[in-house]
Write an enzyme that holds these catalytic residues in place. Sequence first.
Site, mmCIF file in Angstrom:
data_model
loop_
_atom_site.group_PDB
_atom_site.id
_atom_site.type_symbol
_atom_site.label_atom_id
_atom_site.label_comp_id
_atom_site.label_asym_id
_atom_site.label_seq_id
_atom_site.Cartn_x
_atom_site.Cartn_y
_atom_site.Cartn_z
ATOM 1 N N ASN A 110 -23.082 -95.138 12.045
ATOM 2 C CA ASN A 110 -23.225 -95.856 13.304
ATOM 3 C C ASN A 110 -22.569 -95.078 14.435
ATOM 4 O O ASN A 110 -21.596 -94.353 14.229
ATOM 5 C CB ASN A 110 -22.635 -97.273 13.203
ATOM 6 C CG ASN A 110 -21.168 -97.319 13.587
ATOM 7 O OD1 ASN A 110 -20.826 -97.374 14.775
ATOM 8 N ND2 ASN A 110 -20.294 -97.301 12.584
ATOM 9 N N GLY A 113 -20.374 -97.402 19.725
ATOM 10 C CA GLY A 113 -19.603 -97.189 20.940
ATOM 11 C C GLY A 113 -19.010 -98.465 21.518
ATOM 12 O O GLY A 113 -19.033 -98.693 22.731
ATOM 13 N N PHE A 114 -18.460 -99.330 20.640
ATOM 14 C CA PHE A 114 -17.776 -100.558 21.073
ATOM 15 C C PHE A 114 -18.678 -101.450 21.937
ATOM 16 O O PHE A 114 -18.262 -101.946 22.989
ATOM 17 C CB PHE A 114 -16.495 -100.229 21.839
ATOM 18 C CG PHE A 114 -15.328 -99.794 20.997
ATOM 19 C CD1 PHE A 114 -15.315 -99.961 19.626
ATOM 20 C CD2 PHE A 114 -14.219 -99.213 21.597
ATOM 21 C CE1 PHE A 114 -14.224 -99.562 18.862
ATOM 22 C CE2 PHE A 114 -13.124 -98.817 20.846
ATOM 23 C CZ PHE A 114 -13.125 -98.983 19.475
ATOM 24 N N SER A 172 -11.997 -95.089 15.929
ATOM 25 C CA SER A 172 -13.451 -95.025 16.002
ATOM 26 C C SER A 172 -13.862 -93.657 16.534
ATOM 27 O O SER A 172 -13.313 -93.185 17.530
ATOM 28 C CB SER A 172 -13.996 -96.108 16.942
ATOM 29 O OG SER A 172 -15.372 -95.890 17.188
ATOM 30 N N ASN A 174 -16.689 -93.017 17.898
ATOM 31 C CA ASN A 174 -17.852 -93.197 18.767
ATOM 32 C C ASN A 174 -17.527 -93.424 20.238
ATOM 33 O O ASN A 174 -18.435 -93.638 21.042
ATOM 34 C CB ASN A 174 -18.709 -94.350 18.242
ATOM 35 C CG ASN A 174 -19.209 -94.073 16.839
ATOM 36 O OD1 ASN A 174 -19.633 -92.968 16.541
ATOM 37 N ND2 ASN A 174 -19.121 -95.059 15.973
ATOM 38 N N THR A 175 -16.257 -93.404 20.598
ATOM 39 C CA THR A 175 -15.834 -93.425 21.999
ATOM 40 C C THR A 175 -15.119 -92.109 22.256
ATOM 41 O O THR A 175 -14.126 -91.802 21.591
ATOM 42 C CB THR A 175 -14.906 -94.620 22.284
ATOM 43 O OG1 THR A 175 -15.638 -95.830 22.068
ATOM 44 C CG2 THR A 175 -14.393 -94.582 23.716
ATOM 45 N N LYS A 210 -5.307 -99.192 12.822
ATOM 46 C CA LYS A 210 -6.392 -98.689 11.985
ATOM 47 C C LYS A 210 -6.540 -97.198 12.216
ATOM 48 O O LYS A 210 -6.719 -96.753 13.357
ATOM 49 C CB LYS A 210 -7.706 -99.404 12.306
ATOM 50 C CG LYS A 210 -8.819 -99.088 11.299
ATOM 51 C CD LYS A 210 -9.984 -100.038 11.470
ATOM 52 C CE LYS A 210 -11.020 -99.865 10.364
ATOM 53 N NZ LYS A 210 -12.113 -100.854 10.471
ATOM 54 N N ASN A 239 -10.928 -96.066 8.882
ATOM 55 C CA ASN A 239 -12.170 -96.215 9.631
ATOM 56 C C ASN A 239 -13.233 -95.297 9.037
ATOM 57 O O ASN A 239 -13.054 -94.740 7.950
ATOM 58 C CB ASN A 239 -11.914 -95.895 11.111
ATOM 59 C CG ASN A 239 -12.786 -96.696 12.052
ATOM 60 O OD1 ASN A 239 -13.971 -96.893 11.806
ATOM 61 N ND2 ASN A 239 -12.206 -97.160 13.155
#
Length: 352
Positions: A110, A113-114, A172, A174-175, A210, A239
């Site tokens: 995935n 991006g929050f 994460s 994705n950011t 996390k 994560n």
Amino acid sequence: MNLIERAGLAVLHRLDPETAHGLSLRALNSGLVPLPGVVTSPRLACTIAGMQLANPVGLAAGYDKNATALGPLARAGFGFLEVGAATPEPQPGNPKPRLFRLTEDRAAINRFGFNNDGMAAIAARLQNRPRSLPIGLNLGANKTSNDRAADFAHVLATCGPHVDFATVNVSSPNTEKLRDLQGPAALTALLARVMEVRAALATQIPVFLKIAPDLTPDEIAEIGAIAVSAGLAGIIATNTTLSREDLKSATHTETGGLSGAPLFEKSTRVLAQLSLATHGQLPLIGVGGIGSAEQAYAKIRAGASAVQLYTAMVYEGIGLAARIALGLDALLARDGFNTVAEATGTGRADWL
């Protein structure tokens, strides 16, 4: 897996993954999905960071991002739930498509991006949440923010009164540059701001951190020391990963975080290293690639006090939580453990 669950998964797997995700939440809220209710036993009942759990099997953040299905999820056999991530302002996330099944690998990639409705909407839903089990919130930062540390603190101030725990998510992938906040100076400063807000809450809820699986042993030890020094309640490991080793599915080249079965060994190794580095000073929650009771048990024996699921449910259905909890109870009994705590860390050496 029952016939209804099997048929539902077959239908969902014919759809685009993100569409299927949304429909699974709607199906839960419709009341059409059979749910087992509380799953517990004297062996499974446990305490983590002061929270009483019916069993140590939790739902990981990311499934119910916007806290829209708390009622049915509270009856799905989990011992605790984590929703979010929530950011101060609503944001759409990254362009679609941004979720990919890797069926041959029992995995997913995935790059959301929050994407979420923002902290105000999520806080309003959490105010009316079920009280039958602990529910926590994953804290995030807006992509366009000039002060991401302030974002985490702001979300905690707004939503903290309505949850049982919070998780600082700096892992994460994705950011852009979010994982830079795992560096010692940035992480220390960030956690100080978050814990200052936590101290001002009427109820000083547990705060977890996390972390990513793509860390060196030295980085893991350093993060563990910072978490202890900051007064955190525990660490969630881990994560998603940026690694793409030994994957078979055609979509494995997509960018984003990889979750599911291929993450199990990497994340469990990080968990064991973290358990060793923190000397049992912090409870750890093991997440990454759990698809069976045996794998949940392996995480516990590697050092986890509790575990979380998400991606395996794409392939095994929502009933997986209850099946894992019941299987875990049998494994604890088989090996003569009277509690989850007795088993925690007993197999750590196997992963070091």
